[in-house]
Scaffold this motif. Structure first.
Motif, PDB file in Angstrom:
ATOM      1  N   TRP A   1      36.255 -53.324 -49.155  1.00  0.00           N
ATOM      2  CA  TRP A   1      35.656 -52.098 -48.601  1.00  0.00           C
ATOM      3  C   TRP A   1      34.760 -52.415 -47.406  1.00  0.00           C
ATOM      4  N   LEU A   2      34.234 -53.655 -47.407  1.00  0.00           N
ATOM      5  CA  LEU A   2      33.303 -54.103 -46.369  1.00  0.00           C
ATOM      6  C   LEU A   2      33.900 -53.991 -44.960  1.00  0.00           C
ATOM      7  N   ARG A   3      35.229 -54.065 -44.857  1.00  0.00           N
ATOM      8  CA  ARG A   3      35.849 -53.989 -43.527  1.00  0.00           C
ATOM      9  C   ARG A   3      36.017 -52.541 -43.059  1.00  0.00           C
ATOM     10  N   GLY A   4      35.787 -51.592 -43.948  1.00  0.00           N
ATOM     11  CA  GLY A   4      35.937 -50.183 -43.590  1.00  0.00           C
ATOM     12  C   GLY A   4      34.844 -49.717 -42.643  1.00  0.00           C
ATOM     13  N   LYS A   5      35.100 -48.589 -42.003  1.00  0.00           N
ATOM     14  CA  LYS A   5      34.196 -48.115 -40.952  1.00  0.00           C
ATOM     15  C   LYS A   5      32.807 -47.770 -41.478  1.00  0.00           C
ATOM     16  N   ARG A   6      32.759 -47.216 -42.684  1.00  0.00           N
ATOM     17  CA  ARG A   6      31.458 -46.832 -43.234  1.00  0.00           C
ATOM     18  C   ARG A   6      30.579 -48.064 -43.432  1.00  0.00           C
ATOM     19  N   MET A   7      31.144 -49.081 -44.086  1.00  0.00           N
ATOM     20  CA  MET A   7      30.332 -50.279 -44.352  1.00  0.00           C
ATOM     21  C   MET A   7      30.002 -51.032 -43.070  1.00  0.00           C
ATOM     22  N   THR A   8      30.967 -51.116 -42.145  1.00  0.00           N
ATOM     23  CA  THR A   8      30.637 -51.853 -40.912  1.00  0.00           C
ATOM     24  C   THR A   8      29.574 -51.098 -40.108  1.00  0.00           C
ATOM     25  N   SER A   9      29.612 -49.772 -40.134  1.00  0.00           N
ATOM     26  CA  SER A   9      28.562 -49.013 -39.443  1.00  0.00           C
ATOM     27  C   SER A   9      27.203 -49.323 -40.062  1.00  0.00           C
ATOM     28  N   LEU A  10      27.155 -49.344 -41.381  1.00  0.00           N
ATOM     29  CA  LEU A  10      25.889 -49.616 -42.063  1.00  0.00           C
ATOM     30  C   LEU A  10      25.411 -51.043 -41.808  1.00  0.00           C
ATOM     31  N   MET A  11      26.345 -51.983 -41.769  1.00  0.00           N
ATOM     32  CA  MET A  11      25.956 -53.379 -41.511  1.00  0.00           C
ATOM     33  C   MET A  11      25.436 -53.556 -40.086  1.00  0.00           C
ATOM     34  N   LYS A  12      25.989 -52.770 -39.156  1.00  0.00           N
ATOM     35  CA  LYS A  12      25.488 -52.856 -37.772  1.00  0.00           C
ATOM     36  C   LYS A  12      24.075 -52.284 -37.691  1.00  0.00           C
ATOM     37  N   ILE A  13      23.844 -51.163 -38.330  1.00  0.00           N
ATOM     38  CA  ILE A  13      22.504 -50.573 -38.329  1.00  0.00           C
ATOM     39  C   ILE A  13      21.512 -51.553 -38.952  1.00  0.00           C
ATOM     40  N   ARG A  14      21.918 -52.133 -40.070  1.00  0.00           N
ATOM     41  CA  ARG A  14      21.075 -53.120 -40.750  1.00  0.00           C
ATOM     42  C   ARG A  14      20.716 -54.276 -39.807  1.00  0.00           C
ATOM     43  N   ALA A  15      21.727 -54.801 -39.109  1.00  0.00           N
ATOM     44  CA  ALA A  15      21.494 -55.924 -38.197  1.00  0.00           C
ATOM     45  C   ALA A  15      20.520 -55.522 -37.087  1.00  0.00           C
ATOM     46  N   GLU A  16      20.634 -54.288 -36.617  1.00  0.00           N
ATOM     47  CA  GLU A  16      19.727 -53.823 -35.551  1.00  0.00           C
ATOM     48  C   GLU A  16      18.305 -53.633 -36.080  1.00  0.00           C
ATOM     49  N   VAL A  17      18.168 -53.304 -37.362  1.00  0.00           N
ATOM     50  CA  VAL A  17      16.822 -53.218 -37.949  1.00  0.00           C
ATOM     51  C   VAL A  17      16.164 -54.603 -37.945  1.00  0.00           C
ATOM     52  N   PHE A  18      16.930 -55.624 -38.304  1.00  0.00           N
ATOM     53  CA  PHE A  18      16.414 -56.996 -38.257  1.00  0.00           C
ATOM     54  C   PHE A  18      15.949 -57.344 -36.840  1.00  0.00           C
ATOM     55  N   LYS A  19      16.835 -57.027 -35.885  1.00  0.00           N
ATOM     56  CA  LYS A  19      16.558 -57.353 -34.488  1.00  0.00           C
ATOM     57  C   LYS A  19      15.282 -56.644 -34.017  1.00  0.00           C
ATOM     58  N   ALA A  20      15.184 -55.371 -34.326  1.00  0.00           N
ATOM     59  CA  ALA A  20      14.033 -54.590 -33.864  1.00  0.00           C
ATOM     60  C   ALA A  20      12.746 -55.080 -34.521  1.00  0.00           C
ATOM     61  N   PHE A  21      12.821 -55.372 -35.812  1.00  0.00           N
ATOM     62  CA  PHE A  21      11.616 -55.848 -36.516  1.00  0.00           C
ATOM     63  C   PHE A  21      11.120 -57.143 -35.876  1.00  0.00           C
ATOM     64  N   ARG A  22      12.071 -58.045 -35.616  1.00  0.00           N
ATOM     65  CA  ARG A  22      11.682 -59.321 -35.002  1.00  0.00           C
ATOM     66  C   ARG A  22      11.105 -59.097 -33.601  1.00  0.00           C
ATOM     67  N   GLN A  23      11.816 -58.307 -32.801  1.00  0.00           N
ATOM     68  CA  GLN A  23      11.380 -58.091 -31.419  1.00  0.00           C
ATOM     69  C   GLN A  23       9.981 -57.483 -31.358  1.00  0.00           C
ATOM     70  N   PHE A  24       9.760 -56.485 -32.216  1.00  0.00           N
ATOM     71  CA  PHE A  24       8.446 -55.818 -32.264  1.00  0.00           C
ATOM     72  C   PHE A  24       7.343 -56.854 -32.484  1.00  0.00           C
ATOM     73  N   HIS A  25       7.604 -57.783 -33.388  1.00  0.00           N
ATOM     74  CA  HIS A  25       6.585 -58.791 -33.688  1.00  0.00           C
ATOM     75  C   HIS A  25       6.467 -59.847 -32.584  1.00  0.00           C
ATOM     76  N   TYR A  26       7.607 -60.276 -32.040  1.00  0.00           N
ATOM     77  CA  TYR A  26       7.545 -61.227 -30.913  1.00  0.00           C
ATOM     78  C   TYR A  26       6.701 -60.645 -29.781  1.00  0.00           C
TER      79      TYR A  26
END
Ligand code: 4AD
Ligand code: MG
Length: 419
Positions: free
Chosen positions: A114-139
């Motif tokens: 199911w992970l390859r489906g559009k719903r899960m990949t969309s959620l995984m991309k959002i998740r990855a961007e949350v990581f990126k934003a959290f790190r950037q904010f602190h840097y």
């Protein structure tokens, strides 16, 4: 051979011959013509395959390489189509078990597919961007990433959710519940630090916001008080929202997230004391708010995120600083998001050695177990504060989905450790 990404074709960057590789997403047979929707990590494009036997063989989710010519075609989804001259089947797929309208339970059992489906990949991309934003904010604010151990000899957030592990012949070794206590040691050298790390809680509650393994984004800062901490959290949340709106447009669209719910979040967030919250909900003093109560409170007040503050001391953790103006409460706050409830728990920490010793007593914790932590108050103690943000809970709120199990690739709950 060099392969292009599908997005490059859809953006009109490739005019003539092209080679692509990906997976058969959908398929439609029309007499001598087979239409394949090909997907890769960047998008989906229509392939028109005339007189190509492999096109008939390639089943849903087979991996293929193709050669063809790009044609602009208004009728094709995305406005482009490939007229295919050659298909090579790389991995022929058996009958794919996931089809439309399957139960959530089934899809979780099949998460590896199911992970390859559009719903899960969309959620995984959002998740990855949350990581990126959290790190950037602190840097951007001079914070340094700092890491703590996963095996820990004592708890921080209450014994009932500790996961004990077999650790050779040692007893009382647990998986970490928070990075915090170690972070408090690190601020004496680094002052401002953050992390994003796996966190473990043996949660008895089966709710849409509890995992037994989740990722906590945490920060700790020397010289920071509770008021400053809350302002910092506000700024962070606004920053992450902006970042997600900018970087995850197509994902939010796919998930049908009402972006207005995100853009209407403005600082400052409402501050409300725990006793006020109880009053608003018609509950008696000493009552412990449930997930449902939190959501009801958010609905009732209806003014966006809420900082719940001035918690009764006995409801919270031993390390929280007592409010000098009201010694029954601590300088702690939970940040509640509309429709979701708590996503952040933060506090000013006890910095006075005597107060900490007393607190360990009150919470019936053994002094011996916290020896090194007590030391931190003996050698140049400073006021300091920090918080922990549940990454999955924030993703749930940002994406407007129902359950934290869909905000992490392979969820772990008390009932699920497969796949
Ligand atoms: O409020 P908590 O327990 O705070 C702490 O652990 C602090 N030591 C953090 C700190 O100050 N550095 O947990 C922080 C957040 C919660 O607000 C929630 O969002 C998330 O972690 N969380 C969970 N998320 C998913 N599943 C669970 N079982 C969670 N428990 C906590
Ligand atoms: Mg909490």
């Amino acid at each position: 051979m060099t392969f292009s990404k599908i997005s490059n074709v859809l953006e009109g960057k490739i005019k003539d011959k092209v080679s692509l590789r990906g997976w058969v997403y959908r398929k439609r047979d029309q007499k001598a013509l087979v239409f394949i929707m090909l997907r890769d990590s960047s998008g989906v494009i229509q392939l028109a395959c005339k007189g190509i036997p492999e096109a008939e063989v390639a089943s849903i989710e087979s991996s293929i390489e193709i050669e063809g010519v790009v044609k602009e075609d208004k009728r094709a989804p995305g406005g482009y189509e490939i007229q295919v001259s050659k298909i090579k089947i790389i991995g022929l797929a058996e009958r794919f078990p996931i089809a439309k309208d399957q139960s959530e339970e089934f899809l979780r059992e099949q998460r590896h597919l199911w992970l390859r489906g559009k719903r899960m990949t969309s959620l995984m991309k959002i998740r990855a961007e949350v990581f990126k934003a959290f790190r950037q904010f602190h840097y951007d604010r001079g914070y340094i990433e700092f890491h703590s151990p996963i095996f820990t000899p004592s708890g921080a957030e209450g014994g009932s959710t500790l996961f004990e592990v077999k650790y050779k012949d040692k007893e009382g070794i647990f998986l970490t519940q928070t990075w915090q206590l170690y972070a408090e040691a690190a601020i004496f050298g680094l002052e401002k630090i953050f992390t994003i790390a796996p966190t473990f809680r043996a949660e008895k509650s089966r709710t849409r916001r509890h995992l037994s393994e989740f990722w906590m984004a945490e920060m700790e800062a020397a010289w920071m008080d509770h008021e400053e901490l809350m302002s910092f959290e506000e700024e962070l949340i606004i920053y992450i929202i902006d970042h997600i709106i900018k970087t995850c447009k197509t994902e939010l669209e796919y998930l049908e997230r009402d972006v207005k719910e995100l853009t209407k979040v403005k600082k400052p967030f409402l501050r409300m004391s725990y006793s006020e919250a109880l009053k608003t909900l018609g509950k008696k003093k000493g009552y412990d708010l449930t997930d449902k109560d939190e959501r009801e409170l958010l609905d009732k007040v209806g003014k966006g995120p809420i900082f719940l503050t001035q918690f009764p001391r006995d409801m919270k953790a031993f390390y929280m600083k007592v409010d000098p103006k009201d010694s029954k409460t601590v300088k702690a706050s939970d940040l509640l998001m509309p429709g979701m409830g708590e996503i952040i728990g933060g506090s000013e920490r006890i910095s006075d050695p005597k107060e900490l010793e007393e607190s360990l007593k009150i919470f019936k914790l053994k002094k011996e177990d916290y020896g090194w932590y007590m030391d931190l108050r003996k050698y140049g103690t400073v006021p300091h504060s920090g918080f922990g943000l549940g990454v999955e809970r924030l993703v749930v709120w940002l994406a407007g989905i129902d359950h934290v199990m869909d905000a992490i690739a392979f969820p772990r709950t008390m009932d699920r450790v497969y796949p």
